[in-house]
Scaffold this active site. Structure first.
Site, PDB file in Angstrom:
ATOM      1  CG  ASP A  82      23.991 -54.022  16.301  1.00  0.00           C
ATOM      2  OD1 ASP A  82      23.615 -53.845  17.481  1.00  0.00           O
ATOM      3  OD2 ASP A  82      23.665 -55.016  15.633  1.00  0.00           O
ATOM      4  NE  ARG A 112      13.470 -49.444  27.203  1.00  0.00           N
ATOM      5  CZ  ARG A 112      14.562 -50.003  27.729  1.00  0.00           C
ATOM      6  NH1 ARG A 112      14.489 -51.210  28.251  1.00  0.00           N
ATOM      7  NH2 ARG A 112      15.699 -49.361  27.750  1.00  0.00           N
ATOM      8  CG  ASP A 117      23.551 -51.692  33.927  1.00  0.00           C
ATOM      9  OD1 ASP A 117      24.031 -52.463  34.779  1.00  0.00           O
ATOM     10  OD2 ASP A 117      23.262 -52.063  32.772  1.00  0.00           O
ATOM     11  CG  ASP A 149      17.421 -52.455  30.586  1.00  0.00           C
ATOM     12  OD1 ASP A 149      16.682 -51.704  29.913  1.00  0.00           O
ATOM     13  OD2 ASP A 149      18.632 -52.263  30.700  1.00  0.00           O
TER      14      ASP A 149
HETATM   15  P1  AMP Z   1      21.885 -54.792  29.118  1.00  0.00           P
HETATM   16  O1  AMP Z   1      22.608 -56.042  29.467  1.00  0.00           O
HETATM   17  O2  AMP Z   1      20.850 -54.953  28.047  1.00  0.00           O
HETATM   18  O3  AMP Z   1      21.341 -54.091  30.308  1.00  0.00           O
HETATM   19  O4  AMP Z   1      22.962 -53.814  28.456  1.00  0.00           O
HETATM   20  C1  AMP Z   1      24.149 -53.445  29.074  1.00  0.00           C
HETATM   21  C2  AMP Z   1      24.780 -52.333  28.297  1.00  0.00           C
HETATM   22  O5  AMP Z   1      25.093 -52.759  26.970  1.00  0.00           O
HETATM   23  C3  AMP Z   1      23.917 -51.090  28.151  1.00  0.00           C
HETATM   24  O6  AMP Z   1      24.765 -49.976  28.179  1.00  0.00           O
HETATM   25  C4  AMP Z   1      23.302 -51.274  26.787  1.00  0.00           C
HETATM   26  O7  AMP Z   1      22.926 -50.054  26.206  1.00  0.00           O
HETATM   27  C5  AMP Z   1      24.462 -51.908  26.021  1.00  0.00           C
HETATM   28  N1  AMP Z   1      23.996 -52.710  24.866  1.00  0.00           N
HETATM   29  C6  AMP Z   1      23.364 -53.900  24.880  1.00  0.00           C
HETATM   30  N2  AMP Z   1      23.110 -54.327  23.637  1.00  0.00           N
HETATM   31  C7  AMP Z   1      23.591 -53.387  22.789  1.00  0.00           C
HETATM   32  C8  AMP Z   1      23.640 -53.234  21.368  1.00  0.00           C
HETATM   33  N3  AMP Z   1      23.145 -54.148  20.532  1.00  0.00           N
HETATM   34  N4  AMP Z   1      24.215 -52.123  20.882  1.00  0.00           N
HETATM   35  C9  AMP Z   1      24.720 -51.183  21.698  1.00  0.00           C
HETATM   36  N5  AMP Z   1      24.733 -51.266  23.023  1.00  0.00           N
HETATM   37  C10 AMP Z   1      24.160 -52.347  23.584  1.00  0.00           C
HETATM   38 MG    MG Z   2      20.501 -52.469  30.632  1.00  0.00          MG
END
Ligand code: AMP
Ligand code: MG
Length: 533
Positions: free
Chosen positions: A138, A196, A280, A290
Site C-alpha cells: 500500500d 527523511r 538495498d 531504513d
Molecule cells: P524494507 O524491508 O523496508 O527495506 O523494504 C523492502 C522493499 O519493500 C522496498 O522496496 C520497500 O520500498 C518495499 N516496501 C516495504 N513496505 C512497503 C509498503 N508498505 N508498501 C510498498 N512497498 C513497501
Molecule cells: Mg529498504
C-alpha cells in the site's frame, strides 16, 4: 499557500533518465533510474513532532513549520514550489539472495534544497502512498514504525553516528491495515509519514539493478552523477586531470568501503543492530538508512538480532554486522565490474576492508576504555578478554561502558565489579568464579590505565564523550509507541529532547538510563520486531 522558504532543486531528476511512463501502477522499469509519482492524498494530516534544528538548516520559517501547510506538505497533500516528486528504482540482495527490482515502494522523493553552508539536502516522504515499485503493497507506514524511525534516526545523529535524519512526523488521519505478527490477525493502525533527510538516498541496490539488467550506460551515468554531487572532491580530481576516470571509480569504491566500515564501527560503539542489512538498505554515503526492525543491545550479546524474520539464521546479528557490510560491498563491486576494467584492484580494496575495519575497531574500543591510544602489544589481550568478560553474565553494554569512567585505577582496594555492578542483570546470581574473572580483567585494566597516567577527571570527560548515557532502549521506544497509540505524545517528545544530548548526565532523566526491566525481556517490540511496518 503563501510560502517564502527555500526553493526546491531537482538535480537528481534533471540529471538522470526518467521512466517514460508517468501513470502510477506497479511495473518493472527499464532504462531509467526513477519514475515520477505524486503522493496519495491523506484525509487529515497533523504534525506530531519536527526537528527544529533541521528546519532551521533547511530554512523553513517558524511560521511555516507551525502552519497547517507544513502538515499538508509533509504528508504529501501539497507541493512546495519546485518540487517534482519521484520514486527511485533499485534492486538488492535480501538475506543473501538477489531479489530483483525493489525500489522506493513507499518512499517519495520531493527534491533537494541547497544549503547556505554549501551542499544540499534531499527530502523524502516515507509512507506517502504507492509507487510503481510498491509490488502490490500500500505504500503506507504505520505510526509505530514511524515513531521508531523518527526517534532512532535522530538519536543516531546526536550520538554522532552517520545517518539519514528525520525532519517531521505527521499523522495522516487515515488508518492502515497491518498483520504485525504475520499470524493472520490484521489490525487497523494509525498511519503516519516521516520526512527523511539526507544528502543523498543512493543505495548499493541502485547500482546493482543497472548491472543485473546489463544497463552499462545507465550505471555509468548514475556513478558519474553520484561522484559529481555526493563526492565532489573526487569529481575535482577528474576535472583537474589528476586521475583517469577509471582511477576515480576505484577511488570512489575505496571511499564507499571506508565510509561503510566507519558506519558499522559506530554501530558497534553504541550497540546498534540494524536488523536488515540487505544491499538495498546500504547507502553509498555510509549513512544508516531504513530503520525497520532495528534494536539496541541491552545485555552485550554478539549473537543478538532484533529481527524476528531473522531469528533462525541470525544473519544480521550484532557481531556479524562488519562481515555482512563487507559481503554487501562485494555485491557492489560485482556491479562495478561492468564499467571498471580492473577486477584485481576492486578485489584488493575489498580485502583491505578487513584490515581497515579491525584497526578502526581497536581504536574505537581504546577510546571507549579511555586509553590514550591503542597499544597492540598490551591492548589486543585487554579487548579480547573484555569481549569474553562482557558475555560471562548478562551485562548491560551502555551502563557498563558509562560506569567504566567511574573506575579509579589508583584505588587498589576498590573491587572492579562493585564499580560496574549496576550494569549486571540479576547481579545476585553472578557465580563467584565469574566475579573473580571479571575482577581479574579489572586488575589488568587498572594496570593499563596507570601506565597511561591520565588524570582521572580528564579521562572521564574523554570517556563520557564516547560512551553515551542514553540510547533509544527498545522498551523505551515501545513505551512511547504505546502511549502514542492512546493519543498521548508526551513520552515521544520527552525522549526526543533527551536523546538530543545522549552524552550529558541529565540527572532529571536517569530513569531512561536504566537497564531493560524484566517485563520487557520477551515482549514484542522490546526484544523482537517484525518487518511489518
Ligand atoms: P524494507 O524491508 O523496508 O527495506 O523494504 C523492502 C522493499 O519493500 C522496498 O522496496 C520497500 O520500498 C518495499 N516496501 C516495504 N513496505 C512497503 C509498503 N508498505 N508498501 C510498498 N512497498 C513497501
Ligand atoms: Mg529498504
Amino acid at each position: 499557500m503563501s510560502y517564502r522558504g527555500p526553493l526546491f532543486e531537482n538535480r537528481f531528476v534533471k540529471s538522470l533518465p526518467a521512466d517514460e511512463i508517468s501513470q502510477n501502477y506497479g511495473r518493472q522499469v527499464h532504462g531509467a533510474i526513477y519514475s515520477r509519482v505524486s503522493p496519495t492524498h491523506v484525509s487529515a494530516p497533523s504534525t506530531l513532532i519536527l526537528s527544529d534544528e533541521l528546519a532551521n538548516q533547511i530554512g523553513f520559517s517558524q511560521e511555516f513549520r507551525h502552519s497547517q501547510d507544513f502538515a499538508e506538505v509533509f504528508s504529501g497533500n501539497k507541493l512546495l514550489p519546485g518540487m517534482d516528486p519521484y520514486a527511485s528504482r533499485y534492486g538488492g540482495h535480501q538475506f543473501g539472495h538477489w531479489a530483483g527490482q525493489l525500489g522506493d515502494g513507499r518512499a517519495i522523493n520531493l527534491g533537494e534544497v541547497a544549503l547556505k553552508e554549501g551542499g544540499s539536502l534531499a527530502l523524502q516522504l516515507k509512507g506517502a502512498g504507492a509507487t510503481p515499485y510498491s509490488r502490490g503493497a500500500d505504500g503506507r507506514a504505520v505510526l509505530r514504525s514511524s515513531v521508531r524511525e523518527f526517534l532512532c534516526s535522530e538519536a543516531m545523529h546526536y550520538l554522532g553516528v552517520p545517518t539519514t535524519r528525520a525532519l517531521s512526523l505527521v499523522l495522516t488521519g487515515d488508518t492502515v491495515i497491518r498483520d504485525m505478527f504475520y499470524d493472520g490477525n490484521s489490525q487497523e493502525e494509525p498511519g503516519a509519514i516521516v520526512c527523511r533527510v539526507a544528502s543523498s538516498f543512493t543505495r548499493f541496490g541502485h547500482f546493482q539493478l543497472c548491472a543485473v539488467k546489463g544497463e552499462n550506460e545507465l550505471l555509468e551515468r548514475l556513478l558519474d552523477y553520484t561522484i559529481e554531487v555526493d563526492f565532489p572532491h573526487l569529481h575535482a580530481h577528474e576535472l583537474n586531470g589528476t586521475y583517469s576516470r577509471q582511477d576515480i571509480y576505484l577511488l570512489w569504491f575505496d571511499e564507499v568501503c571506508r565510509k561503510t566500515a566507519d558506519m558499522v564501527i559506530e554501530w558497534m560503539r553504541v550497540g546498534f543492530v540494524h536488523g536488515v542489512m540487505n544491499t538495498d538498505n546500504m547507502s553509498v554515503l555510509g549513512l544508516t538508512i531504513d530503520y525497520g526492525p532495528y534494536g539496541w543491545l541491552d545485555n552485550y550479546d554478539l549473537n543478538w538480532t532484533p529481527n524476528a524474520t531473522d531469528a533462525e539464521m541470525r544473519r544480521y546479528r550484532f557481531g556479524q554486522q562488519p562481515l555482512i557490510a563487507q559481503w554487501n560491498l562485494w555485491q557492489l563491486a560485482n556491479s562495478l565490474l561492468l564499467i571498471v576494467d580492473d577486477a584485481a584492484s576492486l578485489e584488493k580494496i575489498l580485502v583491505d576492508f578487513t584490515g581497515y575495519y579491525e584497526q578502526q575497531w581497536r581504536e574505537m574500543l581504546g577510546r571507549k576504555l579511555g586509553l590514550r591510544s591503542f597499544d597492540s602489544g598490551t591492548d589486543e589481550i585487554l579487548i579480547a578478554r573484555l569481549n569474553r568478560v562482557l558475555q560471562l553474565h548478562e551485562t548491560d553494554m551502555t551502563i557498563f561502558f558509562r560506569t567504566l569512567a567511574m573506575f579509579d585505577p589508583y584505588l587498589p582496594e576498590a573491587r572492579f565489579t562493585d564499580v560496574v555492578m549496576s550494569a549486571f542483570y540479576q547481579p545476585e546470581e553472578i557465580p563467584s568464579e565469574v566475579l573473580t574473572e571479571i575482577n581479574a580483567w579489572g586488575d589488568l585494566y587498572a594496570e593499563r590505565l596507570r601506565r597511561d597516567d591520565m588524570a582521572t577527571e580528564q579521562r572521564r570527560l574523554f570517556m563520557n564523550a564516547v560512551n553515551p548515557k542514553y540510547v533509544l532502549r527498545n522498551y523505551l521506544a515501545q513505551q512511547a509507541i504505546d502511549h502514542a497509540h492512546l493519543g498521548d505524545y508526551a513520552m515521544l517528545r520527552e525522549l526526543y529532547v533527551l536523546l538530543q544530548a545522549p552524552y550529558a548526565e541529565q540527572p532529571e532523566s536517569v530513569r531512561f538510563a536504566e537497564k531493560r526491566p524484566e517485563w520487557a525481556r520477551h515482549k514484542a517490540g522490546c526484544s523482537m520486531l517484525s518487518c511489518s511496518s
